[in-house]
Write a protein that holds these residues in place. Structure first.
Motif, PDB file in Angstrom:
ATOM      1  N   LEU A  72      -8.336  14.086  -1.641  1.00  0.00           N
ATOM      2  CA  LEU A  72      -9.780  13.896  -0.843  1.00  0.00           C
ATOM      3  C   LEU A  72     -10.606  14.065  -2.097  1.00  0.00           C
ATOM      4  N   LEU A  73     -10.515  15.053  -2.997  1.00  0.00           N
ATOM      5  CA  LEU A  73     -11.576  15.086  -4.300  1.00  0.00           C
ATOM      6  C   LEU A  73     -11.491  13.489  -4.895  1.00  0.00           C
ATOM      7  N   LEU A  74     -10.170  13.282  -5.099  1.00  0.00           N
ATOM      8  CA  LEU A  74     -10.047  11.870  -5.602  1.00  0.00           C
ATOM      9  C   LEU A  74     -10.750  10.777  -4.763  1.00  0.00           C
ATOM     10  N   LYS A  75     -10.520  10.685  -3.771  1.00  0.00           N
ATOM     11  CA  LYS A  75     -11.197   9.961  -2.780  1.00  0.00           C
ATOM     12  C   LYS A  75     -12.846   9.955  -2.929  1.00  0.00           C
ATOM     13  N   GLU A  76     -13.466  11.042  -2.986  1.00  0.00           N
ATOM     14  CA  GLU A  76     -14.896  11.401  -2.974  1.00  0.00           C
ATOM     15  C   GLU A  76     -15.345  11.041  -4.401  1.00  0.00           C
ATOM     16  N   LEU A  77     -14.512  10.915  -5.526  1.00  0.00           N
ATOM     17  CA  LEU A  77     -14.839  10.823  -6.828  1.00  0.00           C
ATOM     18  C   LEU A  77     -14.747   8.991  -6.881  1.00  0.00           C
ATOM     19  N   GLY A  78     -14.233   8.360  -5.635  1.00  0.00           N
ATOM     20  CA  GLY A  78     -14.364   7.053  -5.755  1.00  0.00           C
ATOM     21  C   GLY A  78     -12.714   6.477  -6.529  1.00  0.00           C
ATOM     22  N   ARG A  79     -11.789   7.312  -6.691  1.00  0.00           N
ATOM     23  CA  ARG A  79     -10.647   6.933  -7.211  1.00  0.00           C
ATOM     24  C   ARG A  79      -9.355   6.857  -6.057  1.00  0.00           C
ATOM     25  N   ASP A  80      -8.473   6.332  -6.255  1.00  0.00           N
ATOM     26  CA  ASP A  80      -7.330   6.300  -5.437  1.00  0.00           C
ATOM     27  C   ASP A  80      -6.703   7.671  -5.231  1.00  0.00           C
ATOM     28  N   PRO A  81      -6.861   8.001  -4.090  1.00  0.00           N
ATOM     29  CA  PRO A  81      -6.478   9.452  -3.553  1.00  0.00           C
ATOM     30  C   PRO A  81      -5.000   9.843  -4.063  1.00  0.00           C
ATOM     31  N   ALA A  82      -4.086   8.639  -4.261  1.00  0.00           N
ATOM     32  CA  ALA A  82      -2.665   9.253  -4.711  1.00  0.00           C
ATOM     33  C   ALA A  82      -2.541   9.376  -5.982  1.00  0.00           C
ATOM     34  N   GLN A  83      -3.402   8.721  -6.969  1.00  0.00           N
ATOM     35  CA  GLN A  83      -3.086   8.560  -8.404  1.00  0.00           C
ATOM     36  C   GLN A  83      -2.785   9.793  -8.968  1.00  0.00           C
ATOM     37  N   ALA A  84      -1.661  10.007  -9.417  1.00  0.00           N
ATOM     38  CA  ALA A  84      -1.353  11.026 -10.050  1.00  0.00           C
ATOM     39  C   ALA A  84      -1.437  12.653  -9.592  1.00  0.00           C
ATOM     40  N   SER A  85      -1.638  12.436  -8.205  1.00  0.00           N
ATOM     41  CA  SER A  85      -1.981  13.767  -7.517  1.00  0.00           C
ATOM     42  C   SER A  85      -0.742  14.434  -7.527  1.00  0.00           C
ATOM     43  N   GLU A 144       0.595  -1.249   0.021  1.00  0.00           N
ATOM     44  CA  GLU A 144       0.196  -0.005   0.001  1.00  0.00           C
ATOM     45  C   GLU A 144       0.898   1.284  -0.117  1.00  0.00           C
ATOM     46  N   ALA A 145       1.977   1.317   1.115  1.00  0.00           N
ATOM     47  CA  ALA A 145       2.968   2.440   0.919  1.00  0.00           C
ATOM     48  C   ALA A 145       3.491   2.577  -0.446  1.00  0.00           C
ATOM     49  N   SER A 146       3.830   1.463  -1.116  1.00  0.00           N
ATOM     50  CA  SER A 146       4.585   1.515  -2.419  1.00  0.00           C
ATOM     51  C   SER A 146       3.561   2.172  -3.513  1.00  0.00           C
ATOM     52  N   GLU A 147       2.405   1.621  -3.472  1.00  0.00           N
ATOM     53  CA  GLU A 147       1.319   2.058  -4.502  1.00  0.00           C
ATOM     54  C   GLU A 147       1.055   3.424  -4.180  1.00  0.00           C
ATOM     55  N   ASP A 148       0.773   4.084  -2.895  1.00  0.00           N
ATOM     56  CA  ASP A 148       0.678   5.455  -2.843  1.00  0.00           C
ATOM     57  C   ASP A 148       2.031   6.303  -3.415  1.00  0.00           C
ATOM     58  N   MET A 149       3.111   5.972  -2.958  1.00  0.00           N
ATOM     59  CA  MET A 149       4.240   7.008  -3.318  1.00  0.00           C
ATOM     60  C   MET A 149       4.363   7.047  -4.822  1.00  0.00           C
ATOM     61  N   GLN A 150       4.371   5.768  -5.326  1.00  0.00           N
ATOM     62  CA  GLN A 150       4.444   5.490  -6.799  1.00  0.00           C
ATOM     63  C   GLN A 150       3.282   6.024  -7.700  1.00  0.00           C
ATOM     64  N   ALA A 151       2.078   5.775  -7.193  1.00  0.00           N
ATOM     65  CA  ALA A 151       0.846   6.380  -7.912  1.00  0.00           C
ATOM     66  C   ALA A 151       0.989   7.797  -7.844  1.00  0.00           C
ATOM     67  N   MET A 152       1.222   8.390  -6.963  1.00  0.00           N
ATOM     68  CA  MET A 152       1.285   9.849  -6.652  1.00  0.00           C
ATOM     69  C   MET A 152       2.110  10.460  -7.845  1.00  0.00           C
ATOM     70  N   VAL A 153       3.217   9.961  -8.331  1.00  0.00           N
ATOM     71  CA  VAL A 153       3.891  10.546  -9.459  1.00  0.00           C
ATOM     72  C   VAL A 153       3.657   9.762 -10.684  1.00  0.00           C
ATOM     73  N   GLY A 154       2.836   9.016 -10.792  1.00  0.00           N
ATOM     74  CA  GLY A 154       2.460   8.335 -11.868  1.00  0.00           C
ATOM     75  C   GLY A 154       3.481   7.203 -12.283  1.00  0.00           C
ATOM     76  N   ALA A 155       4.157   6.322 -11.443  1.00  0.00           N
ATOM     77  CA  ALA A 155       4.602   5.206 -11.586  1.00  0.00           C
ATOM     78  C   ALA A 155       3.820   4.125 -11.475  1.00  0.00           C
ATOM     79  N   GLY A 156       4.153   2.792 -12.071  1.00  0.00           N
ATOM     80  CA  GLY A 156       3.053   1.934 -11.726  1.00  0.00           C
ATOM     81  C   GLY A 156       2.858   1.551 -10.164  1.00  0.00           C
ATOM     82  N   ALA A 157       1.798   1.124  -9.633  1.00  0.00           N
ATOM     83  CA  ALA A 157       1.497   1.044  -8.375  1.00  0.00           C
ATOM     84  C   ALA A 157       2.200  -0.262  -7.775  1.00  0.00           C
TER      85      ALA A 157
END
Lengths: 444, 444
Positions: free
Chosen positions: B405-418, B251-264
């Motif tokens: 938060l907006l991503l979360k409210e939209l049902g998306r991964d909160p980290a993804q490409a944030s 989960e930690a890897s997913e968040d950190m990597q998804a945040m910058v657009g690397a594969g989760a």
């Protein structure tokens, strides 16, 4: 079916104060959340009314800062009784965060045996195995048989919360093996304990080993508890798997937050001025580093006056190379967090990132070449843009992958401010490539 | 004293092939690392020679991709024997990653009872409680007494690796309670099991609940295992704490990597072309978003031609506001990762970030005002710079905190490409404030 629906939410959405009976009926972890949601006056009121044992369990589950505030506001006699009832590792963590005079005053009110233990535990660095270990351990002589062991455990175990394993010692108190309580339970009557020890090596850890290394070992070997020993191989305590979950969570937050210059231990519950204090130094460093990029642009101010479109392209190069670098950065930081450091593997990973950066740089800069040519109709400009972007993306990939490793090799936290260092490089060099190349190709 | 010094490193630094005896003497987790370091021909050779049980244990500890490659290269009869010996949850994970025809072929070679179980497990979504649960559970009738329970456990438990708890059911197989093996072991003879059940609520989870939620529950309640039930409250299996450690790491890897657009799910061991494929779409999105920032600059190209120094200041504003936003982003993503979602608390955290951004923005932009005035001697320019920077930093803090938060409210991964969304906002608006304000104040 899920607990989510059955239980009260962690923090009350309504503002009704809960009743004592409601708090008592909750799991200590939920009671802790309920108590955290109250103002300090109500917190003190409830803690006074709860049985000491329940109060101790709930307080142990609260966040560090909330624990400290609550204990500070209780009368010292009650606070001392509660500390006596907490697991020694939890009590130590709490005492560690208190002001020195309050800590001394509370210790003086704790009964002599517990006080001695807590004082010993307080001497360990909180970031080491000794600092997170639990001292409630079942120690058995390796020559007992299984039935004797069960009787011994029955006598001893009353207050020991979590003995999954019993530890076997020799006549000189040295740790010689570990047996799961399950194996003792299931052993044939009369079997001697040392015959139950598995042949595989006993995994132990010195008290001075970093707690993140401890977490790695427990995760790697799928242990429930890892024995902590002194230099004479005498058992001091165990680190249990539930502590490891907290360590892994902390570690992930530290990495992600340190990477961008936020405080490693910040949470959304930290006082906001604490966050300001943690982040400001890095923002100042970032602004100084930004001045380097600004200075690079300044060197080429003449070029920009001649071709203002270069200023239009600058953010594309900088942003794109920065993003490329951050992808490499994130994957490298996670590798360093999850595995034991292996220099050869780590530098091979940098080569891997370089290759990824090369191919992505080639593809993106080709696309950008087409787009730039289509929009501006200027071949030279499109080529300059494409060249600067491609080179800066490859540099970004290399820098993103190398920075955490360099920090690690220098004995620093691999994540600390790595994103700030990275964008300094991708910004300043991106501007240098773009404006320099433009000067050479377009403006001569 | 530390294991680090006692044991062979995870991957051999020397290139000598290990002997069979060396691999057999290792803990399965270390044997897995040794095997991963070999080429596939040697891997197959060693696996053929190891006792099936040892082979199964070691393979279970290998990385997913390495497991799959190895199993694909073994003859199918041996692969099926090995799968039979693995814990059903590990075997299911492995089968899940294989090509459909190989999966079918292996299942057909597995004995009927195991096959039926694996087929059932394969129907669960791998990201849910059902997909990660272990089915080797000790189930006892709640009306047994402690002695009967011990005999029953002795009979049943042979192959069950990790029973910390026994689960009590009623006459209709519904789960009614849980007792730790420790409590059964320590119970007075003759005590009926249901009397040993603690009064606190039994924590269970439905099979379709997301595995990250499962990890939260186990961490929150400090459990060693969490029972997974169907809609009729019948016990299907348990998720154990060692799986939770893996989930938290992932989960930690997913968040950190998804945040910058690397594969989760990227690691430094992923094939490099996989990483290119994962990252490229986000880099393309990033370059398109960068075009927005470029377009904003383009709107003000005239201003830049008149005052090229504006292009010098642009990267400072963009970079500084981006960094401010990323600090807020990191803290918010970690909150969403570590706690159950609580809308009110989350939006309060945004306010907190806004306050931090305001104060840091004020301090930094004041410092930059002084520096800009000192360097250029131009009051107007220094004021424009300071104003644009301060406003963009506050915007960055707000955007950084709100985007997850907006991503979360939209049902998306909160980290993804944030991080990509964030820098688009801070770049484009930073340029707009700086160049627009300059146009209004300095160039009229």
């Amino acid at each position: 079916m899920s607990v989510k629906e059955e239980r009260a939410p962690f923090t009350g959405d309504d503002n009704d104060t809960p009743t004592l009976a409601e708090i008592e009926a909750q799991h200590p972890a939920d009671a802790a959340d309920t108590i955290e949601g109250l103002d300090i006056i109500d917190q003190v009121k409830f803690i006074k009314q709860l049985p000491i044992k329940d109060a101790a369990k709930s307080i142990a589950e609260m966040e560090d800062l909330d624990q400290q505030e609550l204990i500070t506001n209780l009368n010292r006699g009650l606070a001392a009784r509660i500390l006596e009832q907490m697991r020694p590792d939890d009590a130590t963590d709490l005492l560690d965060g208190l002001q020195d005079d309050l800590q001394k005053s509370l210790l003086s009110r704790i009964d002599a045996e517990d006080r001695a233990e807590l004082k010993t535990l307080l001497t360990f660095d909180p970031d080491t195995a000794g600092g997170v270990m639990n001292t409630e351990v079942v120690i058995l002589d390796q020559d007992l048989n299984a039935d004797q062991a069960v009787s011994k455990i029955r006598e001893e175990v009353e207050d020991k919360e979590i003995p999954y394993y019993a530890y076997l010692t020799d006549k000189k108190d040295r740790l010689v093996g570990v047996v799961s309580l399950r194996d003792i339970l299931l052993a044939k009557r009369g079997v001697i304990l040392k015959e139950l020890v598995k042949t595989q090596n006993l995994v132990t850890v010195g008290y001075n080993i970093d707690k993140e290394e401890v977490a790695h070992l427990i995760a790697h070997y799928n242990l429930l508890a890892l024995p902590v020993v002194d230099f004479g191989n005498r058992l001091l305590g165990v680190v249990t798997v539930d502590d490891v979950i907290d360590i892994i969570h902390e570690e992930a937050s530290e990495d992600m937050q340190a990477m961008v210059g936020a405080g490693a231990d910040e949470t959304t519950d930290s006082p906001w001025l604490y966050s300001v204090r943690m982040r400001l130094p890095w923002l100042i460093i970032n602004v100084i580093f930004s001045a380097i990029s600004a200075w690079v642009v300044h060197l080429f101010e003449g070029n920009i006056t001649q071709m203002a479109v270069l200023a239009v392209l600058m953010p594309v190069v900088a942003n794109q190379a920065g993003n490329t670098g951050q992808q490499a950065l994130a994957v490298m930081i996670r590798q360093l967090a999850m595995e034991r450091f292996d220099r050869k593997r780590a530098w091979l990973a940098v080569l891997r990132e370089l290759r990824i950066g090369l191919l992505n740089g080639l593809i993106i800069s080709s696309l950008v070449f087409c787009a730039a040519f289509a929009v501006t109709g200027k071949l030279g400009l499109a080529l300059v843009m494409c060249g600067a972007l491609g080179v800066d993306m490859v540099l970004g990939a290399f820098a993103g992958a190398s920075i955490p490793l360099l920090l690690k090799e220098l004995g620093r936290d691999p994540a600390q401010a790595s994103s700030i260092f990275l964008t300094t490089i991708t910004d300043s060099m991106g501007f240098f490539f773009l404006l320099g190349l433009a000067g050479l190709v377009l403006l001569t």
